[in-house]
Design a protein around this motif. Structure first.
Motif, PDB file in Angstrom:
ATOM      1  N   ARG A  73       0.825  -1.220   0.000  1.00  0.00           N
ATOM      2  CA  ARG A  73       0.000   0.000   0.000  1.00  0.00           C
ATOM      3  C   ARG A  73       0.858   1.268   0.000  1.00  0.00           C
ATOM      4  NH1 ARG A  73      -3.192  -3.174   3.574  1.00  0.00           N
ATOM      5  NH2 ARG A  73      -5.369  -3.440   2.943  1.00  0.00           N
ATOM      6  N   CYS A  74       1.960   1.251   0.783  1.00  0.00           N
ATOM      7  CA  CYS A  74       2.764   2.482   0.861  1.00  0.00           C
ATOM      8  C   CYS A  74       3.407   2.782  -0.487  1.00  0.00           C
ATOM      9  CB  CYS A  74       3.808   2.378   1.972  1.00  0.00           C
ATOM     10  SG  CYS A  74       4.921   0.986   1.845  1.00  0.00           S
ATOM     11  N   GLU A  75       3.805   1.732  -1.202  1.00  0.00           N
ATOM     12  CA  GLU A  75       4.399   1.932  -2.517  1.00  0.00           C
ATOM     13  C   GLU A  75       3.384   2.582  -3.461  1.00  0.00           C
ATOM     14  OE1 GLU A  75       6.406  -1.502  -4.099  1.00  0.00           O
ATOM     15  OE2 GLU A  75       6.163  -0.778  -6.170  1.00  0.00           O
ATOM     16  N   ARG A  76       2.124   2.132  -3.393  1.00  0.00           N
ATOM     17  CA  ARG A  76       1.083   2.712  -4.239  1.00  0.00           C
ATOM     18  C   ARG A  76       0.754   4.141  -3.836  1.00  0.00           C
ATOM     19  NH1 ARG A  76      -3.582  -1.440  -5.838  1.00  0.00           N
ATOM     20  NH2 ARG A  76      -2.352  -3.332  -6.149  1.00  0.00           N
ATOM     21  N   ALA A  77       0.842   4.415  -2.533  1.00  0.00           N
ATOM     22  CA  ALA A  77       0.414   5.729  -2.046  1.00  0.00           C
ATOM     23  C   ALA A  77       1.498   6.792  -2.179  1.00  0.00           C
ATOM     24  CB  ALA A  77      -0.013   5.632  -0.582  1.00  0.00           C
ATOM     25  N   CYS A  78       2.756   6.358  -2.299  1.00  0.00           N
ATOM     26  CA  CYS A  78       3.867   7.317  -2.242  1.00  0.00           C
ATOM     27  C   CYS A  78       4.017   8.099  -3.542  1.00  0.00           C
ATOM     28  CB  CYS A  78       5.174   6.584  -1.936  1.00  0.00           C
ATOM     29  SG  CYS A  78       6.567   7.714  -1.773  1.00  0.00           S
ATOM     30  N   LEU A  79       3.908   9.425  -3.448  1.00  0.00           N
ATOM     31  CA  LEU A  79       4.049  10.269  -4.638  1.00  0.00           C
ATOM     32  C   LEU A  79       5.495  10.274  -5.121  1.00  0.00           C
ATOM     33  CD1 LEU A  79       1.795  13.252  -3.535  1.00  0.00           C
ATOM     34  CD2 LEU A  79       1.283  11.547  -5.305  1.00  0.00           C
ATOM     35  N   ALA A  80       6.430  10.032  -4.208  1.00  0.00           N
ATOM     36  CA  ALA A  80       7.844  10.022  -4.570  1.00  0.00           C
ATOM     37  C   ALA A  80       8.299   8.625  -4.992  1.00  0.00           C
ATOM     38  CB  ALA A  80       8.674  10.504  -3.395  1.00  0.00           C
ATOM     39  N   LYS A  81       7.355   7.699  -5.039  1.00  0.00           N
ATOM     40  CA  LYS A  81       7.640   6.321  -5.456  1.00  0.00           C
ATOM     41  C   LYS A  81       8.730   5.652  -4.621  1.00  0.00           C
ATOM     42  CE  LYS A  81       4.824   6.066  -9.076  1.00  0.00           C
ATOM     43  NZ  LYS A  81       3.753   6.533  -8.177  1.00  0.00           N
ATOM     44  N   ILE A  82       8.675   5.888  -3.320  1.00  0.00           N
ATOM     45  CA  ILE A  82       9.595   5.173  -2.429  1.00  0.00           C
ATOM     46  C   ILE A  82       8.885   3.900  -1.988  1.00  0.00           C
ATOM     47  CG2 ILE A  82      10.810   5.224  -0.206  1.00  0.00           C
ATOM     48  CD1 ILE A  82      10.974   8.281  -0.518  1.00  0.00           C
ATOM     49  N   SER A  83       9.534   2.781  -2.137  1.00  0.00           N
ATOM     50  CA  SER A  83       8.879   1.539  -1.741  1.00  0.00           C
ATOM     51  C   SER A  83       9.807   0.725  -0.856  1.00  0.00           C
ATOM     52  CB  SER A  83       8.495   0.727  -2.977  1.00  0.00           C
ATOM     53  OG  SER A  83       9.554  -0.125  -3.337  1.00  0.00           O
ATOM     54  N   PRO A  84       9.231  -0.044   0.045  1.00  0.00           N
ATOM     55  CA  PRO A  84      10.073  -0.873   0.915  1.00  0.00           C
ATOM     56  C   PRO A  84      10.930  -1.840   0.105  1.00  0.00           C
ATOM     57  CG  PRO A  84       7.756  -1.031   1.568  1.00  0.00           C
ATOM     58  CD  PRO A  84       7.800  -0.187   0.337  1.00  0.00           C
ATOM     59  N   ARG A  85      10.394  -2.285  -1.029  1.00  0.00           N
ATOM     60  CA  ARG A  85      11.200  -3.227  -1.829  1.00  0.00           C
ATOM     61  C   ARG A  85      12.475  -2.550  -2.302  1.00  0.00           C
ATOM     62  NH1 ARG A  85       7.434  -5.771  -6.295  1.00  0.00           N
ATOM     63  NH2 ARG A  85       6.705  -3.628  -6.445  1.00  0.00           N
ATOM     64  N   GLU A  86      12.330  -1.295  -2.741  1.00  0.00           N
ATOM     65  CA  GLU A  86      13.499  -0.553  -3.206  1.00  0.00           C
ATOM     66  C   GLU A  86      14.484  -0.336  -2.052  1.00  0.00           C
ATOM     67  OE1 GLU A  86      12.577   3.480  -4.009  1.00  0.00           O
ATOM     68  OE2 GLU A  86      14.512   3.900  -4.976  1.00  0.00           O
ATOM     69  N   VAL A  87      13.947  -0.025  -0.881  1.00  0.00           N
ATOM     70  CA  VAL A  87      14.821   0.228   0.268  1.00  0.00           C
ATOM     71  C   VAL A  87      15.563  -1.049   0.668  1.00  0.00           C
ATOM     72  CG1 VAL A  87      14.889   0.971   2.681  1.00  0.00           C
ATOM     73  CG2 VAL A  87      13.377   2.142   1.075  1.00  0.00           C
ATOM     74  N   VAL A  88      14.843  -2.151   0.698  1.00  0.00           N
ATOM     75  CA  VAL A  88      15.476  -3.428   1.059  1.00  0.00           C
ATOM     76  C   VAL A  88      16.558  -3.770   0.037  1.00  0.00           C
ATOM     77  CG1 VAL A  88      15.110  -5.920   1.274  1.00  0.00           C
ATOM     78  CG2 VAL A  88      13.484  -4.323   2.335  1.00  0.00           C
ATOM     79  N   LYS A  89      16.237  -3.603  -1.241  1.00  0.00           N
ATOM     80  CA  LYS A  89      17.230  -3.924  -2.284  1.00  0.00           C
ATOM     81  C   LYS A  89      18.448  -3.023  -2.164  1.00  0.00           C
ATOM     82  CE  LYS A  89      13.850  -5.234  -5.633  1.00  0.00           C
ATOM     83  NZ  LYS A  89      13.174  -4.759  -6.846  1.00  0.00           N
ATOM     84  N   ALA A  90      18.195  -1.739  -1.875  1.00  0.00           N
ATOM     85  CA  ALA A  90      19.319  -0.806  -1.737  1.00  0.00           C
ATOM     86  C   ALA A  90      20.210  -1.217  -0.566  1.00  0.00           C
ATOM     87  CB  ALA A  90      18.800   0.611  -1.541  1.00  0.00           C
ATOM     88  N   LEU A  91      19.608  -1.669   0.516  1.00  0.00           N
ATOM     89  CA  LEU A  91      20.397  -2.105   1.665  1.00  0.00           C
ATOM     90  C   LEU A  91      21.182  -3.372   1.334  1.00  0.00           C
ATOM     91  CD1 LEU A  91      17.826  -1.477   4.520  1.00  0.00           C
ATOM     92  CD2 LEU A  91      20.147  -0.544   4.465  1.00  0.00           C
ATOM     93  N   GLU A  92      20.541  -4.262   0.613  1.00  0.00           N
ATOM     94  CA  GLU A  92      21.183  -5.543   0.311  1.00  0.00           C
ATOM     95  C   GLU A  92      22.306  -5.377  -0.710  1.00  0.00           C
ATOM     96  OE1 GLU A  92      20.766  -8.354   1.844  1.00  0.00           O
ATOM     97  OE2 GLU A  92      18.931  -7.976   2.984  1.00  0.00           O
ATOM     98  N   THR A  93      22.115  -4.491  -1.701  1.00  0.00           N
ATOM     99  CA  THR A  93      23.084  -4.413  -2.791  1.00  0.00           C
ATOM    100  C   THR A  93      23.831  -3.095  -2.831  1.00  0.00           C
ATOM    101  OG1 THR A  93      21.414  -3.570  -4.302  1.00  0.00           O
ATOM    102  CG2 THR A  93      21.699  -5.942  -4.249  1.00  0.00           C
ATOM    103  N   GLY A  94      23.312  -2.067  -2.118  1.00  0.00           N
ATOM    104  CA  GLY A  94      23.971  -0.756  -2.134  1.00  0.00           C
ATOM    105  C   GLY A  94      23.400   0.137  -3.212  1.00  0.00           C
ATOM    106  N   GLY A  95      23.032   1.366  -2.812  1.00  0.00           N
ATOM    107  CA  GLY A  95      22.554   2.349  -3.786  1.00  0.00           C
ATOM    108  C   GLY A  95      21.061   2.286  -4.047  1.00  0.00           C
ATOM    109  N   VAL A  96      20.493   3.426  -4.357  1.00  0.00           N
ATOM    110  CA  VAL A  96      19.064   3.528  -4.668  1.00  0.00           C
ATOM    111  C   VAL A  96      18.925   3.596  -6.183  1.00  0.00           C
ATOM    112  CG1 VAL A  96      16.985   4.853  -4.199  1.00  0.00           C
ATOM    113  CG2 VAL A  96      18.868   4.924  -2.588  1.00  0.00           C
ATOM    114  N   GLN A  97      17.887   2.932  -6.708  1.00  0.00           N
ATOM    115  CA  GLN A  97      17.689   2.975  -8.168  1.00  0.00           C
ATOM    116  C   GLN A  97      17.293   4.376  -8.648  1.00  0.00           C
ATOM    117  OE1 GLN A  97      15.746  -0.180  -6.946  1.00  0.00           O
ATOM    118  NE2 GLN A  97      17.802  -0.975  -7.051  1.00  0.00           N
TER     119      GLN A  97
END
Ligand SMILES: Cc1cc2nc3c(=O)[nH]c(=O)nc-3n(C[C@H](O)[C@H](O)[C@H](O)COP(=O)(O)OP(=O)(O)OC[C@H]3O[C@@H](n4cnc5c(N)ncnc54)[C@H](O)[C@@H]3O)c2cc1C
Ligand code: FES
Lengths: 284, 340
Positions: free
Chosen positions: B316-340
């Motif tokens: 839901r937060c991914e759908r609601a976020c106007l800045a398109k921040i999603s937990p999946r992106e955050v988790v991936k950034a933590l796991e691999t480094g860097g934000v897409q």
């Protein structure tokens, strides 16, 4: 006291108990000491706390503020709060008169590890209003003096007019079972004690670091400097205790406002060992 | 747990029967999305919904709620009762049931919250299986399955439901209102193959290895500044989150100034004043620090107490976020480094 023993608390932990103000002492221009008595006999008689714990002080129509209990746990029937006028709720309390009724909920949080401290030397360092929660511990140590080794108290304020509880401390300065050193950033003609920040006082004291527990309470900027001095004296990180102030609404781990690192100040603290604090992001 | 089988054509019987005893709330269409709303007619129930705009937390922990009415003169509580009528929440997905279980740890653990508890205890939960959408990642946390926290759970097998019965009340209600039959081997096999198909239909497998540790190890990573630059601090993520429980408390006086109400409202750690204290001190002034705190608390703070992350992967937060921040992106950034 466990929460379940208390009927009211078990029923609704957000419901404050009507509490009468039985005495008000003007300490400084902005700080007053309030003596309070919970009106309900049963609640009052079962109210127990550890020094370092706080209550939510409640004034309906204005709001609530977390305030440390300043009196010693051994003092029964009454509790004391030392409150600085800082905004809406504390301002409303300051305009109350003796005999008026306010509310309190609590006690909440984790206080100082008094049982662990017993049998050891104690070093207490307070800055400004940080003396309020430490006052409870100081009074407790005073009441059970034989349980503790050497007791050293360092207390710094901005100027002489902001030194709290001076009447009591002036008396204590002549005792030989407490080493008490007061300091102010800016002295005036009336001041006969030390001048300078509280960290300077470390040159004047002897600490047997292997035997000492310490507690620090004051403005956030003070912690790092005081801890540096303690570490220089060889104190272990898990024998230094700090008390944190964070925004609070509920006091019971629900509203989320008091988060510090991965913990909540209201239920996991407000007292943390320095070792714990080192493991809390953005704490110090 | 025991199981029954119910023909899908019987569903209206069950809903109508429950409505005789309870207020029934379930997913209904609203414009092109879904919301949990009151079910007057079984035909309004949309059991094939993707996800609702707001999670069911609003039924237990309303956006605004009166905690107590008070009298100013003697600082007394006049009334702190909670109204919680008997209710059935019908058609809840596993993620949202898990969301409620996570909220229970906070509101029904130490210092029980009487408001939440009253509603929770007066609500019957009927769960329903779902089909993952492209924003769902409940599989990352294991919240795609639910084993308790419901009275009845309906797994869709096409023409019939495989009905899991968790509580005595669930069994009684089923018995009272709808015709069901015993399960046979074919039903269990169909249930297993439906579950396998469900598990296979997620668009990705999120790597969450060592996530709590990485949050500390990468606490000073520039990724948080990048996310902070994008975040608008609007708090929409917390509003739509089934596990965000933070609240603010305010007193409101009646015009006579003699009585009033103490109320609480949903709050968000994304708002700048959330961690502000008197004398102008604020422990999280920067947006980066607030975005980071939201993840830090969900994936480490909460976990340090309850051994679960405070996220159910509903998207839901991914759908609601106007800045398109999603937990999946955050988790991936933590796991691999860097934000897409
Ligand atoms: C554990 C603890 C112990 C404290 N002990 C004392 C004490 O012994 N004596 C004393 O004078 N002060 C103490 N404080 C600080 C005191 O709580 C604040 O000064 C007070 O909350 C300010 O509220 P206000 O309504 O007067 O001010 P406003 O600025 O009008 O505050 C509005 C709201 O913000 C929140 N808030 C603002 N500042 C703080 C703050 N520092 N801490 C928590 N919430 C805040 C409160 O929810 C308050 O209702 C303590 C704080 C904590 C967390
Ligand atoms: S004050 Fe509400 S969670 Fe700590």
């Amino acid at each position: 006291m466990t929460a379940s023993k208390n009927q009211h608390l078990a029923a609704n932990p957000y419901r404050p108990w009507p509490t009468r103000i039985t005495s008000i002492v003007d300490l400084t221009e902005n700080e007053k000491l309030f003596e309070l008595r919970i009106i309900d006999d049963e609640v009052r008689d079962t109210f127990r706390f550890d020094s370092g714990q706080f209550v939510e002080m409640s004034i309906f129509g204005v709001g609530e503020a977390p305030i440390s209990i300043s009196s010693a746990p051994s003092k029964r029937g009454f509790i004391e709060l030392c409150v600085r006028k800082a905004g809406d709720v504390t301002g409303a309390l300051h305009s109350k008169r003796c005999g008026d009724i306010i509310g309190i909920r609590g006690p909440f949080g984790r206080g100082f590890p008094i049982q662990e401290m017993k049998g050891h030397d104690v070093l207490l360092v307070a800055g400004g209003l940080g003396i309020a929660p430490l006052k409870s511990l100081i009074n407790q140590i005073h009441d059970e003096r034989h349980e503790f080794g050497k007791v050293t108290i360092l207390y710094g304020a901005r100027n002489p007019s902001e030194v709290l509880f001076r009447y009591q401390f002036d008396m204590w300065k002549h005792r030989d079972d407490f080493e008490l050193i007061l300091t102010v950033d800016e002295a005036d003609d009336s001041w006969a004690d030390e001048v300078g920040v509280v960290t300077k006082l470390f040159d004047k004291i002897e600490i047997d670091s292997a035997r000492t527990y310490s507690a620090i309470c004051g403005p956030p900027v003070m912690y790092r400097f005081v801890i540096d001095e303690m570490r220089k004296k060889g104190m272990d990180v898990d024998r230094i205790f700090v008390s944190f102030e964070r925004r609070m609404k509920c006091g019971i781990g629900k509203c989320g406002h008091c988060g510090v690192g991965h913990q909540y100040t209201c239920i996991d603290g407000p007292v943390f060992s320095y070792w714990e604090a080192m493991n809390l992001q953005e704490a110090i | 747990m025991f199981f029954r089988v119910m023909d899908q054509s019987r569903l209206p019987d069950l809903v109508r029967g429950l409505a005789e005893e309870f207020e029934v709330v379930g997913p209904v269409a609203k414009d092109d999305r879904y919301v949990f709303g009151r079910i007057e007619d079984p035909a309004d129930l949309e059991l094939h919904y993707d996800t609702t705009l707001l999670p069911p937390k609003k039924l237990f922990f309303p956006p605004e709620e009166r905690m107590m009415r008070f009298r100013v003169a003697d600082n007394e509580v006049v009334d702190d009762e909670v109204y919680a009528g008997p209710r059935v929440l019908f058609g809840v997905h596993p993620c949202d049931i898990n969301g409620l279980l996570l909220m229970d740890n906070v509101f029904m653990g130490d210092f029980e919250d009487p408001y939440y508890k009253a509603r929770r205890e007066n609500t019957v939960i009927v769960g329903v299986s779902c089909t993952p959408t492209d924003t769902c990642f409940c599989n990352a946390w294991g919240t795609d399955e639910v084993h308790w926290g419901f009275d009845i759970f309906l797994t869709d097998l096409g023409d019939r439901y495989f009905v899991s019965v968790r509580s005595v009340l669930g069994a009684e209600l089923l018995d009272r209102h709808v015709e069901t039959r015993e399960i046979g081997d074919a039903d269990t096999e169909a249930f297993q193959s439906a579950s396998r198909k469900f598990k296979g239909s997620f668009t990705e497998e999120l790597d969450t290895s060592q996530l709590p540790l990485l949050l500390d190890a990468k606490f000073d990573s520039p990724m948080w500044d990048e996310l902070g630059d994008r975040c608008l601090s609007c708090g929409a993520c917390s509003t739509v989150c089934p596990t965000c429980y933070c609240f603010d408390v305010v007193d409101r006086l009646e015009p006579d100034q003699k009585t009033g109400m103490r109320e609480r409202r949903w709050d968000s750690c994304q708002f700048v004043e959330f961690a502000a204290v008197a004398h102008g001190e604020n422990f999280r002034v920067s947006r980066a620090s607030r975005v980071k705190y939201r993840y830090y608390h969900k994936q480490w703070g909460y976990l340090s107490k309850f051994e679960r992350v405070l996220c159910v992967g509903c998207g839901r937060c991914e759908r609601a976020c106007l800045a398109k921040i999603s937990p999946r992106e955050v988790v991936k950034a933590l796991e691999t480094g860097g934000v897409q």
